[in-house]
Design an enzyme around this catalytic site. Structure first.
Site, mmCIF file in Angstrom:
data_model
loop_
_atom_site.group_PDB
_atom_site.id
_atom_site.type_symbol
_atom_site.label_atom_id
_atom_site.label_comp_id
_atom_site.label_asym_id
_atom_site.label_seq_id
_atom_site.Cartn_x
_atom_site.Cartn_y
_atom_site.Cartn_z
ATOM 1 N N HIS A 30 -8.147 -2.528 -4.601
ATOM 2 C CA HIS A 30 -8.424 -3.823 -3.963
ATOM 3 C C HIS A 30 -9.911 -4.211 -4.062
ATOM 4 O O HIS A 30 -10.281 -5.219 -4.656
ATOM 5 C CB HIS A 30 -8.070 -3.768 -2.467
ATOM 6 C CG HIS A 30 -6.684 -3.335 -2.152
ATOM 7 N ND1 HIS A 30 -5.589 -4.137 -2.363
ATOM 8 C CD2 HIS A 30 -6.208 -2.185 -1.593
ATOM 9 C CE1 HIS A 30 -4.503 -3.510 -1.948
ATOM 10 N NE2 HIS A 30 -4.841 -2.322 -1.480
HETATM 11 O O1 RIB Z 1 -5.487 -4.751 2.091
HETATM 12 C C1 RIB Z 1 -6.456 -4.026 1.415
HETATM 13 C C2 RIB Z 1 -7.789 -4.119 2.114
HETATM 14 O O2 RIB Z 1 -7.688 -3.592 3.428
HETATM 15 C C3 RIB Z 1 -8.896 -3.336 1.461
HETATM 16 O O3 RIB Z 1 -10.105 -4.016 1.645
HETATM 17 C C4 RIB Z 1 -8.903 -2.047 2.237
HETATM 18 O O4 RIB Z 1 -10.140 -1.381 2.165
HETATM 19 C C5 RIB Z 1 -8.602 -2.530 3.615
HETATM 20 O O5 RIB Z 1 -9.774 -2.979 4.218
#
Ligand code: RIB
Ligand code: CA
Length: 323
Positions: A250
């Site tokens: 992500h």
């Molecule tokens: O949904 C994924 C996100 O949520 C990423 O930024 C992870 O680190 C959490 O913060």
């Protein structure tokens, strides 16, 4: 146009740690600071993790700045530890604690991250890139304080939300938005241009266990630690979502897109966040601005997988070789 400057706003869990490593190995912009926020972990843990990881990667010069410890609507500090990132946000791996102190607000109730961001916005304007990879609380507070300064920021690329995919904490909500829906709604409806790197694209970019052997082969303390930390994250993902080949990248994708927007194709729209009912935390088109020809959010929907993978792998190897 001058040299690009980058600020990362992290709730430092495992993919945030990879995003930080990639940013440090990126020649396109200088990382001038890391602001912190609650999210994967409470704020104090996020601060401690940022300091420890910067030390591990050989970058103790990067300031770590304390930000929000709770959502806009919350009355108490956030205390949750999110399972997916382990007991300390680092897969349970204990890194040597840093002796450095973070930058803290001068007065009680202040927010040093907001001060830092607004100062940088005024100083660098167009040349500043801001990448929040946790709840959008610091950005919403900065908008509340000085929207004109925020508008001067050259590029804001956030990791969060989902438009064509279900959420990852509820059927409607992605984690970063779910942790502070009011903040995210304020950001999307502020009219400030942002790029949303959400689950639509971040679930397409995955890292498998095999890559960790290349890290281990580097033989550095940073590579060993990252292989253990990320190994925990991959195991969790593969158990929970066996249709994935590994963990989703992500936050590293958000950083890569911030530095090279041509990695994704986007859909321009006006978003809001559902604040009530079972879909609280969902990012969705704002019906009131559907006909407005001026669109303020670019939603990433397609990603150049091969190019991102190459960039990510090269930069991780570079960051982990350093020490
Ligand atoms: O949904 C994924 C996100 O949520 C990423 O930024 C992870 O680190 C959490 O913060
Ligand atoms: Ca994050």
């Amino acid at each position: 146009m001058g040299a690009k400057r980058l600020i990362l706003d992290l709730d430092l869990g495992i993919d945030d740690a990879m995003a930080l490593a990639c940013a440090l190995a990126s020649p396109e912009a200088e990382l001038i600071g890391v602001t912190t926020v609650f999210g994967n972990v409470p704020r104090a843990q996020s601060v401690a993790n940022c300091l420890a990881v910067l030390e591990l990667l050989g970058h103790p010069e990067v300031p770590v700045v304390e930000g929000a410890d709770r959502a806009l609507a919350a009355t108490e500090p956030y205390t949750t530890m999110v399972d997916v990132h382990g007991t300390n946000g680092m897969g349970g791996v204990e890194l040597p604690a840093s002796r450095r102190e973070p930058v803290r607000a001068a007065e009680t109730g202040g927010n040093a991250a907001v001060d830092f961001l607004l100062e940088a916005a005024k100083r660098y304007g167009e040349d500043l890139i801001f990448v929040p990879t946790g709840p959008l609380t610091n950005l919403a507070l900065a908008l509340e304080r000085d929207a004109d300064a925020v508008r001067r920021i050259g590029r804001i690329v956030l990791m969060g939300g989902a438009l064509t995919q279900p959420g990852n904490v509820t059927p409607g909500a992605e984690a970063n938005i779910a942790n502070d829906p009011e903040a995210a709604d304020a950001v999307f409806r502020s009219g400030v241009p942002v790029t949303m790197v959400g689950l639509d694209v971040t679930h397409q970019v995955q890292l498998a266990q095999t890559e960790l052997d290349r890290w281990r082969a580097l033989g550095t303390p940073a590579a060993d630690a990252y292989a253990q930390i990320v190994g925990y994250y991959i195991d969790f993902y593969v158990r929970r979502s066996p249709y994935l080949r590994g963990c989703a990248l992500h936050d590293p994708l958000a950083v890569a897109v911030a530095l090279d927007p041509s990695l994704v194709e986007t859909f321009a729209t006006n978003l809001k966040v559902d604040l009530e009912g079972p879909f609280r935390g969902r990012t969705i088109g704002d019906p009131e601005r559907l006909a407005d020809p001026h669109k303020t959010t670019e939603v990433a929907l397609k990603v150049d997988l091969e190019r991102f993978e190459t960039i990510f792998k090269e930069r991780m190897l570079q960051a982990l070789s350093a020490k």
